[in-house]
Scaffold this active site. Structure first.
Site, short mmCIF file in Angstrom:
data_model
loop_
_atom_site.label_atom_id
_atom_site.label_comp_id
_atom_site.label_asym_id
_atom_site.label_seq_id
_atom_site.Cartn_x
_atom_site.Cartn_y
_atom_site.Cartn_z
N ASP A 175 42.64 45.91 30.16
CA ASP A 175 43.69 46.64 29.44
C ASP A 175 43.11 47.79 28.62
O ASP A 175 41.94 47.79 28.24
CB ASP A 175 44.43 45.70 28.49
CG ASP A 175 45.37 44.77 29.22
OD1 ASP A 175 45.35 44.76 30.47
OD2 ASP A 175 46.12 44.04 28.54
N HIS B 15 39.13 43.79 28.38
CA HIS B 15 39.45 45.15 27.93
C HIS B 15 38.32 46.09 28.30
O HIS B 15 37.14 45.73 28.20
CB HIS B 15 39.68 45.18 26.42
CG HIS B 15 40.87 44.38 25.97
ND1 HIS B 15 40.79 43.02 25.76
CD2 HIS B 15 42.15 44.75 25.71
CE1 HIS B 15 41.99 42.58 25.38
NE2 HIS B 15 42.83 43.61 25.35
#
Length: 740
Positions: free
Chosen positions: A116, A269
């Site tokens: 993300d 991430h």
């Protein structure tokens, strides 16, 4: 002392080129449009750049800055939340498009690695490199902001065969946004994907989402709206918590399926902070899972489809490219603005420090033992020249103040073709020692030269017809002439009509800027301007300088620079006070400062060769001209960046930090103002208007300087513009004597 007479001829085609002083006031429409259009275009560009950059960068924060994600386990969904049990208890991939209501689980021994908040120019390539080295596909949920700012990184991810999903434009919590705001977030993200990589994606992960079991009513309501728009929603099975930076081994352990052999969608991430631990965790995790017999897939593989992205058509691609280009340009422009802001901030601070240090040094160095500046007092008579054109409202006050002088004076009033009875008023006063010289209108320099030629004495004081002197002004102004090297002396001009707010602002400017500047220039022996309101000259020095010239609109600056180049010293008599009438309206102020700014540029250009000359001329050229260029042209031109970036920070940044930074700048200005007012013996009461002056008045001065620069670039001769007089100047009660 005699000095070699030097004639300074302006260069043809320069801003100071020769020609008649008075030219038609009307300028060609094309040039008027040029001077208006360029600032408007520049302003529109700056505002557009800041708006684009602000919207495409503000508020972005990775998951670590937002709401803490709900726990990856637990059965909060279903029941009273309104989330169907089939969803709350189902797999991490949710398809509610076209009346579907279905979830998908990853097959056993299958792992989907999702990332993300990217793309990030530092960490996304490193994550991609680890995946490519092991032949593992990844699914990258990108924000529109990051995609628009780093399109090349996104293209590299797609070229490597990885999957792309949508993570909104600015990483907003979609449950707190209106329907229109959500639509904008999605549209801008798809536009960024189209411009950056020529694709759109129907795969979506909502910021701050977790497992389907953690869904509540607000999240489910948004999910249904997203499904109606054709998005397949991706939730997770395993949250590694890598944004907390617990260590690479902890991240790798958290990514392992909770039940050996089961499949999992893993959250990691690739942006939003230091992701070095995530990269290292991938190096540990992938080989371990492979050893355990796991394979790696994308979410499209789990859904049994080839791809959840598709190419865009030519029109959408061009729209996207324009958008990405705008973001790129705005980013580069804001970087440049940031650098310039650092420069102007340093210049403003350096100027304040320099002025304060030199002003205090000036007080110690110029302090006289008595009234004679260390020499025998100058007591011989002085000629005072007053050029006047339609000064009927002011001339009587001016002449009466001169007649009350405690120094012997001869007063020569040069009426420059007035049609309001100025000469008649001067004669009707019947003051002793006043001579009225009538002549056709020829401009201020011509009138001044006529007065000098008519003067009986070798020292000449010049002042504007809207200025009043204190009884001691002339005496104090001429004392530096005890030194035969001194060719001219500048007095201390003050605003005489300061009752209204505009007058107070100008009063602050005169004391804080002009007079504090003159102390610095006086100490450095490079004073650039003897103000037309109060100045004194040795007649022989004026002849050496070529007398008053009409080559520029700032004849006072022009003759001062010529005197330097002719080898004469110039002093500042801070105790020789004069009160002049300042413009009483913004329109009049604009016209005056426009002429001053343009005339100063003309004079600096005319005398630019002083930079390479020797002796006193070179000293002025290598000290005065650079200081003039840096602090009176460059710094004011860049200073608006402080206000522009303050507004930008309030709208798109941290308002508290921005307000503190602007307050710091104001505090520096206030300290300078207090010191300047103390040095000038002025009351501090007018300084209540300083904050408002910084907000309003300063902006007008910026625009004036910009227009003056454009006029100079456009090569136009600006006409002389006379100000409308009000006659409001009065001789105030004498303040405490300023520190000499």
């Amino acid at each position: 002392m005699r000095r070699r007479q030097r004639q300074h001829r302006p260069v043809r085609g320069s801003p100071a080129s020769t020609g008649p002083r008075r030219v038609p006031a009307a300028s060609p429409p094309s040039r008027r449009r040029f001077r208006l259009l360029v600032p408007l275009v520049l302003l529109a560009f700056v505002l557009s750049v800041l708006l684009v950059h602000g919207y495409t960068t503000r508020g972005f924060a990775g998951d670590q800055e937002g709401h803490p994600a709900p726990p990856a386990t637990g059965g909060g969904g279903g029941g009273g939340t309104g989330v169907p049990r089939a969803i709350a208890g189902g797999g991490p991939i949710v398809d509610v498009t076209r009346d579907h209501l279905r979830t998908y689980r990853t097959p056993d021994r299958t792992v989907v690695l999702t990332f993300d908040d990217g793309p990030d120019p530092t960490w996304t390539p490193r994550v991609r490199a680890v995946l490519d080295r092991h032949g593992v596909p990844g699914t990258f949920f990108v924000t529109g902001q990051q995609a628009a700012r780093h399109p090349g990184v996104l293209r590299d991810v797609i070229r490597s065969g990885h999957e792309i999903g949508v993570h909104t434009f600015s990483h907003r919590d979609m449950t707190t946004q209106s329907a229109d705001a959500v639509d904008r977030e999605l549209a801008l993200t798809q536009l960024a994907l189209a411009g950056a990589a020529g694709v759109t994606s129907s795969l979506m992960r909502m910021p701050y989402s977790s497992t389907t079991s953690a869904l509540g009513a607000p999240e489910w309501s948004v999910a249904r709206r997203l499904g109606d728009k054709g998005y397949v929603l991706a939730f997770i099975d395993r949250d590694t918590g890598d944004w907390r930076r617990p260590g690479a081994r902890a991240i790798a352990a958290a990514a392992l399926p909770s039940v050996p052999g089961r499949g999992a969608v893993v959250l990691l991430h690739d942006a939003g902070g230091d992701r070095s631990q995530t990269v290292e965790a991938l190096r540990l995790l992938i080989p371990r899972l492979k050893e355990q017999g796991y394979r790696f897939a994308t979410l499209a593989d789990v859904l049994g489809t080839d791809s959840l992205t598709r190419p865009v058509d030519r029109e959408d691609r061009w729209k996207g490219r324009v958008f990405v280009a705008a973001v790129t340009v705005s980013g580069a422009a804001v970087s440049v603005v940031g650098t310039l802001l650092l420069v102007v901030g340093s210049l403003v601070l350096a100027r304040c420090v320099l002025l304060l240090v030199l002003a205090r040094h000036h007080v110690r160095r110029r302090s006289p033992p008595a009234d004679g500046h260390g020499e025998r007092p100058v007591t011989r008579p002085v000629s005072v020249v007053v050029p006047a054109y339609n000064e009927g409202l002011c001339i009587a006050k001016t002449l009466r103040s001169l007649a009350a002088s405690d120094h012997p004076v001869e007063i020569v009033v040069v009426d420059d073709g007035s049609d309001d009875g100025t000469a008649d008023i001067a004669e009707s006063l019947a003051l002793a020692g006043v001579t009225v010289l009538r002549r056709p209108n020829g401009g201020k320099p011509v009138a001044l030269n006529a007065g000098v030629l008519r003067a009986s004495h070798d020292l000449v004081v010049m002042l504007d017809a809207d200025t009043v002197f204190a009884p001691s002004t002339v005496r104090r102004l001429v004392q530096p002439f005890a030194d035969p090297r001194v060719g001219a002396v500048a007095g201390n001009a003050k605003v005489g009509n300061r009752r209204r707010l505009l007058g107070r602002w100008q009063h602050i400017e005169y004391v804080m800027g002009f007079n504090l500047d003159r102390r610095m220039y006086d100490l450095l022996d490079c004073l650039p301007t003897i103000p037309g309101a109060v100045g004194a000259f040795r007649v022989s020095a004026l002849r050496d300088a070529g007398m008053m010239s009409g080559d520029t609109l700032a004849e006072d600056t022009d003759v001062t620079m010529a005197l330097h180049r002719a080898g004469w010293e110039i002093r500042y008599a801070q105790d020789a006070l004069a009160w002049t009438e300042a413009p009483s309206s913004l329109r009049e102020l604009w016209r005056q400062r426009y002429r001053w700014s343009y005339g100063t540029m003309q004079a600096a250009w005319k005398h630019r060769h002083a930079l390479v000359e020797r002796g006193p001329a070179g000293r002025f050229g290598r000290r005065g001209l650079p200081l003039l260029a840096v602090f009176q042209i460059l710094t004011p031109l860049l200073a608006p960046l402080i206000d522009v970036m303050t507004l930008y920070g309030l709208l798109f940044g941290d308002p508290l930090t921005t307000a503190l930074a602007w307050s710091g700048v104001l505090a520096v200005q206030f300290v300078c103002a207090v010191c300047a007012f103390r040095l000038d013996g002025e009351s501090l009461r007018p300084l209540w208007a300083l904050p408002l002056q910084q907000v309003v008045y300063r902006q007008v001065m910026y625009l004036v300087l910009v227009q003056a620069c454009l006029t100079a670039l456009n090569g136009r001769r600006l006409p002389w513009q006379r100000l409308r007089r009000t006659g409001e100047v009065v001789l105030p009660p004498q303040p405490a004597a300023p520190e000499p």
